[in-house]
Structures are given as C-alpha cells and as structure tokens.
Design an enzyme around this catalytic site. Structure first.
Site, PDB file in Angstrom:
ATOM      1  N   GLY A 146      -5.852  -5.567   3.370  1.00  0.00           N
ATOM      2  CA  GLY A 146      -7.120  -5.171   2.751  1.00  0.00           C
ATOM      3  C   GLY A 146      -7.205  -5.526   1.288  1.00  0.00           C
ATOM      4  N   LEU A 170       0.835  -1.213   0.000  1.00  0.00           N
ATOM      5  CA  LEU A 170       0.000   0.000   0.000  1.00  0.00           C
ATOM      6  C   LEU A 170       0.866   1.258   0.000  1.00  0.00           C
ATOM      7  CD1 LEU A 170      -2.861   1.362   0.538  1.00  0.00           C
ATOM      8  CD2 LEU A 170      -2.272   1.196   2.972  1.00  0.00           C
ATOM      9  N   GLY A 217       0.761  -5.308   0.840  1.00  0.00           N
ATOM     10  CA  GLY A 217      -0.049  -5.380  -0.371  1.00  0.00           C
ATOM     11  C   GLY A 217       0.721  -5.928  -1.569  1.00  0.00           C
ATOM     12  N   GLU A 251       1.942  -5.339   8.273  1.00  0.00           N
ATOM     13  CA  GLU A 251       0.756  -4.552   8.654  1.00  0.00           C
ATOM     14  C   GLU A 251       0.683  -4.336  10.161  1.00  0.00           C
ATOM     15  OE1 GLU A 251       0.808  -6.657   6.170  1.00  0.00           O
ATOM     16  OE2 GLU A 251      -0.510  -5.990   4.561  1.00  0.00           O
ATOM     17  N   GLU A 274       0.019  -9.399  -1.347  1.00  0.00           N
ATOM     18  CA  GLU A 274      -1.374  -9.621  -1.778  1.00  0.00           C
ATOM     19  C   GLU A 274      -1.460  -9.647  -3.304  1.00  0.00           C
ATOM     20  OE1 GLU A 274      -3.096  -6.402   0.774  1.00  0.00           O
ATOM     21  OE2 GLU A 274      -4.288  -8.061   1.567  1.00  0.00           O
TER      22      GLU A 274
HETATM   23  C1  1HE Z   1       6.903   4.108  -0.167  1.00  0.00           C
HETATM   24  C2  1HE Z   1       6.568   2.813   0.285  1.00  0.00           C
HETATM   25  C3  1HE Z   1       5.198   2.571   0.581  1.00  0.00           C
HETATM   26  C4  1HE Z   1       8.666   2.876  -0.062  1.00  0.00           C
HETATM   27  N1  1HE Z   1       4.329   3.573   0.430  1.00  0.00           N
HETATM   28  N2  1HE Z   1       5.995   5.060  -0.309  1.00  0.00           N
HETATM   29  N3  1HE Z   1       4.555  -1.578   3.233  1.00  0.00           N
HETATM   30  C5  1HE Z   1       5.606  -1.472   4.051  1.00  0.00           C
HETATM   31  O1  1HE Z   1       5.468  -1.386   5.242  1.00  0.00           O
HETATM   32  C6  1HE Z   1       6.953  -1.402   3.369  1.00  0.00           C
HETATM   33  C7  1HE Z   1       7.440   0.037   3.383  1.00  0.00           C
HETATM   34  N4  1HE Z   1       8.702   0.212   2.650  1.00  0.00           N
HETATM   35  C8  1HE Z   1       9.907  -0.176   3.156  1.00  0.00           C
HETATM   36  O2  1HE Z   1       9.999  -0.793   4.205  1.00  0.00           O
HETATM   37  C9  1HE Z   1      11.126   0.169   2.354  1.00  0.00           C
HETATM   38  O3  1HE Z   1      10.788   1.249   1.477  1.00  0.00           O
HETATM   39  C10 1HE Z   1      11.654  -1.005   1.476  1.00  0.00           C
HETATM   40  C11 1HE Z   1      12.325  -2.041   2.380  1.00  0.00           C
HETATM   41  C12 1HE Z   1      10.567  -1.660   0.634  1.00  0.00           C
HETATM   42  C13 1HE Z   1      12.737  -0.432   0.501  1.00  0.00           C
HETATM   43  O4  1HE Z   1      13.712   0.270   1.243  1.00  0.00           O
HETATM   44  P1  1HE Z   1      14.696   1.294   0.466  1.00  0.00           P
HETATM   45  O5  1HE Z   1      15.747   1.724   1.449  1.00  0.00           O
HETATM   46  O6  1HE Z   1      15.146   0.690  -0.817  1.00  0.00           O
HETATM   47  O7  1HE Z   1      13.768   2.536   0.038  1.00  0.00           O
HETATM   48  P2  1HE Z   1      13.206   3.718   0.940  1.00  0.00           P
HETATM   49  O8  1HE Z   1      14.284   4.764   1.111  1.00  0.00           O
HETATM   50  O9  1HE Z   1      12.572   3.224   2.178  1.00  0.00           O
HETATM   51  O10 1HE Z   1      12.043   4.305   0.045  1.00  0.00           O
HETATM   52  C14 1HE Z   1      12.298   4.905  -1.210  1.00  0.00           C
HETATM   53  C15 1HE Z   1      11.100   5.742  -1.554  1.00  0.00           C
HETATM   54  O11 1HE Z   1       9.976   4.883  -1.715  1.00  0.00           O
HETATM   55  C16 1HE Z   1      10.722   6.712  -0.470  1.00  0.00           C
HETATM   56  O12 1HE Z   1      10.154   7.835  -1.071  1.00  0.00           O
HETATM   57  P3  1HE Z   1      10.947   9.230  -1.196  1.00  0.00           P
HETATM   58  O13 1HE Z   1       9.947  10.167  -1.808  1.00  0.00           O
HETATM   59  O14 1HE Z   1      11.375   9.596   0.186  1.00  0.00           O
HETATM   60  O15 1HE Z   1      12.117   8.927  -2.109  1.00  0.00           O
HETATM   61  C17 1HE Z   1       9.664   5.964   0.312  1.00  0.00           C
HETATM   62  O16 1HE Z   1       8.782   6.816   1.019  1.00  0.00           O
HETATM   63  C18 1HE Z   1       8.943   5.272  -0.827  1.00  0.00           C
HETATM   64  N5  1HE Z   1       8.211   4.102  -0.364  1.00  0.00           N
HETATM   65  N6  1HE Z   1       7.672   2.084   0.344  1.00  0.00           N
HETATM   66  C19 1HE Z   1       4.734   4.774  -0.021  1.00  0.00           C
HETATM   67  N7  1HE Z   1       4.761   1.368   0.982  1.00  0.00           N
HETATM   68  C20 1HE Z   1      -4.660  -2.883   1.146  1.00  0.00           C
HETATM   69  S1  1HE Z   1      -3.886  -2.847   2.623  1.00  0.00           S
HETATM   70  C21 1HE Z   1      -2.242  -3.269   2.330  1.00  0.00           C
HETATM   71  C22 1HE Z   1      -1.431  -2.947   3.530  1.00  0.00           C
HETATM   72  C23 1HE Z   1       0.030  -2.913   3.245  1.00  0.00           C
HETATM   73  O17 1HE Z   1       0.477  -2.995   2.134  1.00  0.00           O
HETATM   74  S2  1HE Z   1       1.030  -2.748   4.618  1.00  0.00           S
HETATM   75  C24 1HE Z   1       2.635  -2.836   3.993  1.00  0.00           C
HETATM   76  C25 1HE Z   1       3.166  -1.491   3.620  1.00  0.00           C
END
Ligand code: 1HE
Length: 264
Positions: A147, A69, A116, A139, A119
C-alpha cells in the site's frame, strides 16, 4: 541552514552539504507506524525547502533497515477499509515528498528491507546493500497487500513478474542477485553500506544542483508519462539544465581540453 525538524523516529545530522537521515526505531526494527510516516513526509518537505542540502543519505539504526508496516499498530487499531485507504495515501504522499525532494537520496541498506521497508527504499534514488541486506515482500504471507507504492516503484524496478513471484512465494533476494534484478544498484563487500552511500552522495554533490534536480526528479516523472509527453517535458528540462551557468563553465573547460575525459 540546517534541518530544524525533530522526530522521535528519525535522527537528522548534516555533514557538509549532505543530510544524514537515520531511521531510529530499532527496537521495533524501524517498523513504520502512522506517526512515523507523517514525520517522513514533514522532514522531506523541510529538506526540499532547505538551503545548503545537496544530497541525503537515508540510513537506519539497528540491524535492520526497515520491517515495513507497523503490523502490531495496524492489528490493534482494527482499522476500517476507509482508515487504511487514507493510511496508504499518507504513505504515498510521504514517499513522493522524498522521491521529489529535489536532491539525490541514497539509501544505506542492511538486514531486512521488507514490505513497506522496500517501498520506502524504492522511493530513494540509489540503493546500496551490504552482506546482511535482504529484500522481500511478505505481504502475501501476512494476508495483506502492498500500500506504499510498490505496485508502481518495485514493479518498475524489477518488473511485474518478479514482484508477483516475491509476493506469492515469499522469495528473498540478496547479494549480487539483488543487483542483477534491479532491487539495488550496489552490493558492497569492502565497507559498510553507510560508508559507501556517503561516498556516492559526496560524488553526486560534485554535479551542479540543477543537474541533480533534473536527474532525481525528472526521470521518474517522465517514466510515468506517455512517451510523446515525456519527450516534450525532456526538451524543457534539457533546455533549462543544459544552458545553466554551471554547464557553460564545464563545457568551456571541455572545449579548452581542461576537463576530464569520460573513459571506460
Ligand atoms: C514489528 C515489526 C513490524 C518487528 N511491525 N512491529 N513486515 C514483515 O512482515 C516483517 C515483520 N518482522 C520480522 O519478520 C522480524 O521482526 C525481522 C526479521 C524484521 C527482525 O527479526 P528480529 O528477530 O530481529 O526481531 P523480532 O523479535 O521479530 O522483533 C523485535 C521487535 O520488533 C518486536 O517487538 P517487541 O515489542 O516484542 O520487542 C516486534 O514485534 C517488532 N517488530 N517487525 C511491528 N513490521 C503500506 S502496506 C505495507 C505492508 C507491509 O509492510 S507487509 C510487511 C510487514
């Protein structure tokens, strides 16, 4: 006929009868915004109607398949409960369009396949991981809930006990363990997950399209039915599939001892 649909979030290419759909928001780790999900829906609707597409490979640009997400969009929009309920319904519709698009969808996974993103991957039919691929459901740690269908598809793949453990503890699966628990069917060491996914897609396209339709759409439908309804539906699908012209040709070849044997 190729795929005309264009999206800022996905690149679409075609190699022979295989559509290659590449998630193309690497700067945000392919996080799924509201519009991204709408485009997945619309693209797979078009794929389901297209002639000449017999398989799809779902790949990703960048180091990560999908970070789930779009948490930033979700946070900034200050959505109401009703808004997010409708967002989830759109995820369900989009992933169902993919799961039931009528042709096998093979996911080439790398890096994060989380939340997601898992998912999304779990709505494909075959998942191929490489050395970098890891699966998680963060999550619980983010203070949210799945979701996009995980309670059905991920629990269906790995069982509810493992899914609860992943969500409660942040447990990460990768490598052979991910195969063993059922998150993916392949952990590829020799080549990229993309090359392996393409090989699998090419192999699948040697089956008659009607058989692949029955396999990729029929099994998950029947898994979600009471058993006596599923047996009934199975008989209908087998009635149609097992009497198609392509099956007659293949069974003639077997009868004439010209078909390859199924060996171990
Ligand atoms: C994002 C997202 C995101 C990265 N939404 N912007 N998902 C998570 O909990 C995973 C969240 N993401 C991470 O833990 C890390 O980004 C990663 C391990 C996947 C990659 O790390 P890295 O060091 O390569 O990248 P970064 O520096 O964390 O992120 C780079 C950019 O991507 C940064 O944006 P910027 O504008 O500062 O450059 C981050 O904000 C952006 N970014 N992940 C938005 N998820 C229907 S319900 C479903 C519920 C879920 O999916 S919960 C799981 C959510």
């Amino acid at each position: 006929m190729g795929i005309a649909f264009q999206s800022q979030y996905m690149a679409v290419a075609q190699e022979d009868n295989i559509a290659i759909v590449t998630l193309d928001r690497a700067d945000k780790r392919n996080a799924l915004s509201k519009d991204f999900i709408t485009d997945i829906h619309d693209l797979f609707l078009e794929i389901s109607r297209a002639d000449g597409i017999n398989a799809v490979v779902l790949a990703a640009n960048g180091d990560h398949f999908c970070a789930g997400l779009d948490l930033v969009e979700h946070h900034k929009e200050e959505r109401s409960a009703e808004d997010f309920m409708m967002i989830c319904r759109n995820w369900h519709l989009a992933f169902e369009k993919m799961q039931y698009c009528g042709v096998p969808v093979v996911a080439a996974l790398k890096g994060a396949v989380v939340g997601g993103g898992l998912e999304l991957a779990s709505a494909t039919h075959i998942r191929v991981a490489d050395d970098t691929t890891y699966f998680a459901l963060p999550e619980g740690q983010r203070g949210i809930f799945t979701g996009g269908g995980a309670t059905v598809r991920v629990a269906g793949l790995i069982g509810e006990a493992r899914m609860m453990d992943m969500m409660l503890t942040g447990r990460v699966y990768k490598h052979d363990e991910a195969v063993n628990v059922g998150l993916c069917q392949y952990f590829e060491r020799e080549m990229s997950s993309f090359d392996k996914a393409m090989n699998i897609a090419r192999q699948a396209t040697t089956n008659p399209p009607l058989s692949n339709f029955a396999i990729s759409s029929g099994i998950s439908h029947m898994q979600n039915m009471p058993a006596h309804h599923a047996y009934f539906a199975e008989a209908f699908i087998a009635g149609i599939t097992n009497t198609q012209p392509a099956s007659k040709e293949r069974l003639q070849a077997f009868t004439d001892k010209k078909a390859p044997k199924t060996t171990g």
